[in-house]
Design an enzyme around this catalytic site. Sequence first.
Site, PDB file in Angstrom:
ATOM      1  N   HIS A   1       0.575  -1.741  -0.059  1.00 30.18           N
ATOM      2  CA  HIS A   1       0.267  -0.567  -0.094  1.00 30.18           C
ATOM      3  C   HIS A   1       1.146   1.116   0.256  1.00 30.18           C
ATOM      4  O   HIS A   1       2.280   0.976   0.296  1.00 30.18           O
ATOM      5  CB  HIS A   1      -0.574  -0.128   1.250  1.00 30.18           C
TER       6      HIS A   1
ATOM      7  N   HIS B   1       1.202   3.583   2.024  1.00 28.32           N
ATOM      8  CA  HIS B   1       2.350   4.753   3.149  1.00 28.32           C
ATOM      9  C   HIS B   1       3.169   4.427   3.153  1.00 28.32           C
ATOM     10  O   HIS B   1       4.186   3.808   2.564  1.00 28.32           O
ATOM     11  CB  HIS B   1       1.810   4.204   4.157  1.00 28.32           C
TER      12      HIS B   1
ATOM     13  N   ASP C   1       6.465   4.184   4.490  1.00 27.77           N
ATOM     14  CA  ASP C   1       7.145   3.817   5.336  1.00 27.77           C
ATOM     15  C   ASP C   1       6.692   2.250   4.932  1.00 27.77           C
ATOM     16  O   ASP C   1       8.263   1.214   3.807  1.00 27.77           O
ATOM     17  CB  ASP C   1       6.853   3.180   6.093  1.00 27.77           C
ATOM     18  N   HIS C   2       6.280   2.033   3.408  1.00 24.71           N
ATOM     19  CA  HIS C   2       6.157   1.017   2.518  1.00 24.71           C
ATOM     20  C   HIS C   2       6.710   1.501   0.668  1.00 24.71           C
ATOM     21  O   HIS C   2       6.720  -0.166  -0.334  1.00 24.71           O
ATOM     22  CB  HIS C   2       4.715  -0.230   2.221  1.00 24.71           C
TER      23      HIS C   2
HETATM   24 ZN   LIG Z   1       0.315   1.233   6.886  1.00 22.19          ZN
END
Ligand SMILES: [Zn+2]
Length: 266
Positions: free
Chosen positions: A65, A67, A69-70
């Site tokens: 997804h 976000h 941090d990904h």
């Molecule tokens: Zn997330």
Amino acid sequence: MHPVLIAARNPGAMTGHGNNTYLIIDPGGGAALIDAGVGHEDHLAEIADRLAADAAMLERVLVTHGHADHAAGAPAIAAVHTAAVFEKYPWPEEDSRYAVPWRALADGDMVVAGGGLLTVLHTPGHSPDHIAFWHEPTRTIFSGDLVTLGSSVMIHSSRGGDLAQYMASLERLLALNPRVLLPAHGPRIDDPTAVLIGYLEHRRSRERQVIAALAAGHATVQTIAESIYDGLDPALMPAAHENVRAHLEKLEAEGVAVEEVDGWRL
Ligand SMILES: [Zn+2]
């Protein structure tokens, strides 16, 4: 399929010990990476070392997804692994922040990883674009941010999160009867059924607390959160507010609660 955990090296208040990414190298020399991390140089170096050890080439980066941090590490990975394709479920206003040519994945798509096939499961709720990857032969799910042992999963209702969808996504994983969950934060989960049932029960009990707070006359997100999360670390209170808001919006959609000018009520 032998996924290797490679830490993204981004510990913090919202990421715990930092993100897990998973490198899957197939015997034919191809490789897939699940989640891109944030572009930390040690993360990039470990990916390169692992690939070199097997004379493998990174072919695809599958992002659970959008976000940061990904997904934020995608451009740094693309700069080094020029043949890699970057794939995720579309979330246009977020995806444009990370300048790689995203290829769109859809629910039910099959993608090659480690010489086998992963099935894309659209599992929204934590975010609208969240996907998990199901490896049926080993009953393994790369579960992204659906479940994190020892911590609560955020439902950012102000940023596309949806608690009802999130709970439906947990039910969907449960119905697959997985043997292992490989999450994006925290340790691997070897008893998925118990953990998923526990997560669902936790949300249902929180919902009962929100309803009780409304019945007691608490009418704002802040006062409801304070009544439920008494003694919470103040640094975590914004997250508690998000979760209360997510419950209220679910209850509103179900016709249980309403928001009026002076606040929420049953
Ligand atoms: Zn997330």
